[in-house]
Design an enzyme around this catalytic site. Structure first.
Site, mmCIF file in Angstrom:
data_model
loop_
_atom_site.group_PDB
_atom_site.id
_atom_site.type_symbol
_atom_site.label_atom_id
_atom_site.label_comp_id
_atom_site.label_asym_id
_atom_site.label_seq_id
_atom_site.Cartn_x
_atom_site.Cartn_y
_atom_site.Cartn_z
ATOM 1 C CG ASN A 61 53.037 -57.467 -18.294
ATOM 2 O OD1 ASN A 61 53.468 -57.291 -17.161
ATOM 3 N ND2 ASN A 61 53.035 -58.661 -18.860
ATOM 4 C CD GLU A 63 49.679 -61.420 -20.156
ATOM 5 O OE1 GLU A 63 49.060 -62.450 -19.809
ATOM 6 O OE2 GLU A 63 50.879 -61.414 -20.494
ATOM 7 C CB CYS A 72 53.755 -53.471 -23.407
ATOM 8 S SG CYS A 72 53.811 -54.666 -24.745
ATOM 9 C CD GLU A 74 57.962 -52.053 -22.241
ATOM 10 O OE1 GLU A 74 56.846 -52.561 -21.982
ATOM 11 O OE2 GLU A 74 58.906 -52.701 -22.684
ATOM 12 C CB CYS A 111 56.907 -54.992 -28.417
ATOM 13 S SG CYS A 111 55.625 -53.767 -28.106
ATOM 14 C CB CYS A 114 56.731 -50.398 -26.225
ATOM 15 S SG CYS A 114 55.361 -51.218 -25.385
HETATM 16 N N1 THU Z 1 55.446 -57.265 -22.588
HETATM 17 C C1 THU Z 1 55.675 -56.060 -22.005
HETATM 18 O O1 THU Z 1 54.922 -55.623 -21.118
HETATM 19 N N2 THU Z 1 56.746 -55.344 -22.397
HETATM 20 C C2 THU Z 1 57.682 -55.780 -23.290
HETATM 21 O O2 THU Z 1 58.654 -55.077 -23.540
HETATM 22 C C3 THU Z 1 57.523 -57.081 -23.947
HETATM 23 C C4 THU Z 1 56.263 -57.806 -23.651
HETATM 24 C C5 THU Z 1 54.318 -58.050 -22.115
HETATM 25 C C6 THU Z 1 53.164 -58.206 -23.052
HETATM 26 C C7 THU Z 1 52.548 -59.500 -22.551
HETATM 27 O O3 THU Z 1 51.699 -59.214 -21.449
HETATM 28 C C8 THU Z 1 53.721 -60.305 -22.044
HETATM 29 O O4 THU Z 1 54.774 -59.363 -21.839
HETATM 30 C C9 THU Z 1 54.175 -61.380 -22.999
HETATM 31 O O5 THU Z 1 54.399 -60.883 -24.268
#
Ligand code: THU
Length: 162
Positions: A61, A63, A72, A74, A111, A114
């Site tokens: 991920n 940010e 994310c 994925e 999520c 994704c």
């Molecule tokens: N996140 C993911 O990368 N994948 C998921 O399946 C759930 C959430 C990340 C997004 C964000 O950077 C952090 O987790 C918190 O939500």
């Protein structure tokens, strides 16, 4: 009004019960979560994709201070895989997470956005995509197809005119 039911299947296991190939993919996702850029959530996610050609593509991920601009793990991995290998199918996607702030006690479920992206790529190919969700205490949840994670996904026929 008529009630309808759908049946979804998923499997719970421990990592040691899985095939060497699946264990390898999980190991990769665990390794790549360390590449996450997650200064705002402290929630690190790694995602590894096994392609039909045997190649493994990894993502984490990413940010951003403008929160919605992040992505994310994925989708980072899926979009990279599709950009590099547009004509190669996806066999399996593994997801692993770790929090700097608390203990994660169950697997992290992708999520909705994704899942929608996974559903698109599953639809584009003949074989289903296996999804392996991994927790830090080595529990896994496996769905043998994305459709089991996202029934009623928005699919391309909805865009066609009849
Ligand atoms: N996140 C993911 O990368 N994948 C998921 O399946 C759930 C959430 C990340 C997004 C964000 O950077 C952090 O987790 C918190 O939500």
């Amino acid at each position: 009004m008529q009630k309808e039911n759908i049946e979804l299947s998923f499997f719970r296991a421990k990592v040691h019960e899985l095939s060497a190939v699946d264990k390898d993919l999980i190991r990769s996702a665990k390794q790549y979560l360390l590449h996450a850029y997650a200064p705002y959530s402290g929630f690190l996610v790694g995602s590894s994709i096994l392609l039909d050609n045997g190649e493994i593509i990894n993502g984490s991920n990413q940010e951003n201070v403008a929160y919605p601009s992040g992505l994310c793990a994925e989708r980072v991995a899926l979009f990279y895989a599709a950009s590099q290998y547009p004509d190669i199918g996806i066999k399996t996607i593994a997801v692993s997470a770790f929090s700097k702030n608390f203990d994660i006690i169950d697997v992290v479920s992708p999520c909705g956005a994704c899942r929608q992206v996974m559903a698109e790529y599953e639809d584009k190919q003949v074989e289903p995509i296996k999804v392996i969700l991994h927790s830090p205490n080595d529990d896994v949840l496996i769905a043998n197809k994305v459709q089991d994670l996202l029934p009623f996904a928005f699919k391309s026929p909805y865009l066609r005119r009849y």
